[in-house]
Design a protein around this motif. Structure first.
Motif, PDB file in Angstrom:
ATOM      1  N   LEU A   1      49.038  35.684  30.891  1.00  0.00           N
ATOM      2  CA  LEU A   1      48.876  34.390  30.253  1.00  0.00           C
ATOM      3  C   LEU A   1      48.073  34.544  28.964  1.00  0.00           C
ATOM      4  O   LEU A   1      47.437  35.573  28.719  1.00  0.00           O
ATOM      5  CB  LEU A   1      48.162  33.425  31.205  1.00  0.00           C
ATOM      6  CG  LEU A   1      48.783  33.243  32.599  1.00  0.00           C
ATOM      7  CD1 LEU A   1      47.986  32.218  33.396  1.00  0.00           C
ATOM      8  CD2 LEU A   1      50.233  32.836  32.507  1.00  0.00           C
TER       9      LEU A   1
ATOM     10  N   PHE B   1      44.334  34.556  40.113  1.00  0.00           N
ATOM     11  CA  PHE B   1      44.344  35.151  38.777  1.00  0.00           C
ATOM     12  C   PHE B   1      43.253  36.210  38.687  1.00  0.00           C
ATOM     13  O   PHE B   1      42.340  36.261  39.515  1.00  0.00           O
ATOM     14  CB  PHE B   1      44.101  34.070  37.705  1.00  0.00           C
ATOM     15  CG  PHE B   1      42.702  33.497  37.729  1.00  0.00           C
ATOM     16  CD1 PHE B   1      41.700  34.042  36.930  1.00  0.00           C
ATOM     17  CD2 PHE B   1      42.382  32.419  38.545  1.00  0.00           C
ATOM     18  CE1 PHE B   1      40.409  33.523  36.961  1.00  0.00           C
ATOM     19  CE2 PHE B   1      41.095  31.893  38.571  1.00  0.00           C
ATOM     20  CZ  PHE B   1      40.102  32.447  37.777  1.00  0.00           C
TER      21      PHE B   1
ATOM     22  N   ILE C   1      43.334  31.220  30.610  1.00  0.00           N
ATOM     23  CA  ILE C   1      43.102  30.656  31.941  1.00  0.00           C
ATOM     24  C   ILE C   1      41.832  29.833  31.830  1.00  0.00           C
ATOM     25  O   ILE C   1      40.812  30.308  31.312  1.00  0.00           O
ATOM     26  CB  ILE C   1      42.966  31.731  33.032  1.00  0.00           C
ATOM     27  CG1 ILE C   1      44.302  32.453  33.247  1.00  0.00           C
ATOM     28  CG2 ILE C   1      42.495  31.101  34.349  1.00  0.00           C
ATOM     29  CD1 ILE C   1      44.233  33.625  34.203  1.00  0.00           C
TER      30      ILE C   1
ATOM     31  N   ARG D   1      48.552  36.482  36.659  1.00  0.00           N
ATOM     32  CA  ARG D   1      48.660  35.341  37.556  1.00  0.00           C
ATOM     33  C   ARG D   1      49.502  35.698  38.778  1.00  0.00           C
ATOM     34  O   ARG D   1      50.482  36.415  38.676  1.00  0.00           O
ATOM     35  CB  ARG D   1      49.316  34.184  36.785  1.00  0.00           C
ATOM     36  CG  ARG D   1      49.905  33.051  37.589  1.00  0.00           C
ATOM     37  CD  ARG D   1      50.669  32.108  36.668  1.00  0.00           C
ATOM     38  NE  ARG D   1      51.277  30.971  37.388  1.00  0.00           N
ATOM     39  CZ  ARG D   1      52.476  30.974  37.921  1.00  0.00           C
ATOM     40  NH1 ARG D   1      53.256  32.048  37.824  1.00  0.00           N
ATOM     41  NH2 ARG D   1      52.929  29.906  38.551  1.00  0.00           N
TER      42      ARG D   1
ATOM     43  N   LEU E   1      48.718  27.970  39.517  1.00  0.00           N
ATOM     44  CA  LEU E   1      48.711  29.355  40.006  1.00  0.00           C
ATOM     45  C   LEU E   1      47.992  29.416  41.342  1.00  0.00           C
ATOM     46  O   LEU E   1      47.216  28.526  41.688  1.00  0.00           O
ATOM     47  CB  LEU E   1      48.071  30.297  38.982  1.00  0.00           C
ATOM     48  CG  LEU E   1      46.674  29.942  38.437  1.00  0.00           C
ATOM     49  CD1 LEU E   1      45.577  30.462  39.345  1.00  0.00           C
ATOM     50  CD2 LEU E   1      46.495  30.524  37.041  1.00  0.00           C
TER      51      LEU E   1
ATOM     52  N   GLY F   1      46.962  28.900  32.152  1.00  0.00           N
ATOM     53  CA  GLY F   1      46.837  28.725  33.590  1.00  0.00           C
ATOM     54  C   GLY F   1      45.631  27.859  33.912  1.00  0.00           C
ATOM     55  O   GLY F   1      44.545  28.062  33.348  1.00  0.00           O
TER      56      GLY F   1
END
Length: 202
Positions: free
Chosen positions: A179, A127, A182, A133, A124, A159
């Motif tokens: 997502l 974020f 992360i 993202r 990515l 992510g």
């Protein structure tokens, strides 16, 4: 996407990527290793699950150590390849030869079978803490996730990034899918109740 939203995303993307590029090679290597350690608790028994990562380019966080952990815990590894029909995921084992896979990255050859990811480790540009993202603006992953969802296959989404890539808020629209996780060198951010990623044998 409205023109204003696209412009705002473009600015956030450029600034976050500039911060990422400014990190030293040593910092990026240490941070990638720290992120792997933070992600381990959610990767338990992955027996029978397909876990896709990406071959890192430029200053991206390196997902290969995380993919190695996943395979040690029973996962089938895969890497994405850009094709005329969109992003596809091909099975890959460490050490197998790679070929140009589009967008400057590498992936398995067409001889490798296509697989459907159960867990997608994604790159990515930026974020936020709501797990939204900003990608690189091409929409490859978004279309791939939509196509899988249309078939009733919604992979878990993780992510991988550096903490420097965080922004206050990613402009999002109602159809945008956040997502599930992360992970950065500093923390693992998870959806409210995402649980752990486990395989068929758990």
């Amino acid at each position: 996407m409205s023109a204003d939203t696209a412009l705002l995303k473009s600015g956030l993307r450029a600034a976050a990527l500039a911060r990422r590029d400014a990190l030293s090679e040593g910092h990026r290597a240490a941070a990638s290793a720290a992120a792997v350690a933070r992600a381990k608790p959610i990767l338990v028994d992955l027996t029978g699950l397909v876990v896709s990562a990406y071959w890192p380019i430029r200053s991206e966080a390196d997902p290969m150590p995380l993919l190695a952990v996943a395979t040690e815990r029973g996962a089938i590894a895969a890497l994405p390849v850009t094709t005329p029909s969109g992003l596809v995921f091909r099975r890959w084992q460490h050490g197998e030869a790679l070929v140009p896979a589009g967008f400057g990255t590498l992936g398995p050859s067409p001889a490798s079978p296509e697989v459907t990811p159960d867990l997608m480790i994604m790159p990515l540009a930026a974020f936020d803490r709501r797990l939204h993202r900003i990608g690189y603006g091409k929409g490859h992953y978004d279309r791939a996730i939509d196509a899988l969802a249309a078939k009733g296959r919604r992979p878990r989404l993780l992510g991988l990034a550096f903490a420097a890539q965080e922004v206050d808020k990613v402009p999002d629209e109602p159809h945008d899918i956040p997502l599930d996780f992360i992970v950065t060198e500093e923390e693992l951010i998870a959806a409210d109740h995402p649980g752990r990623v486990t395989g068929h044998g758990s």
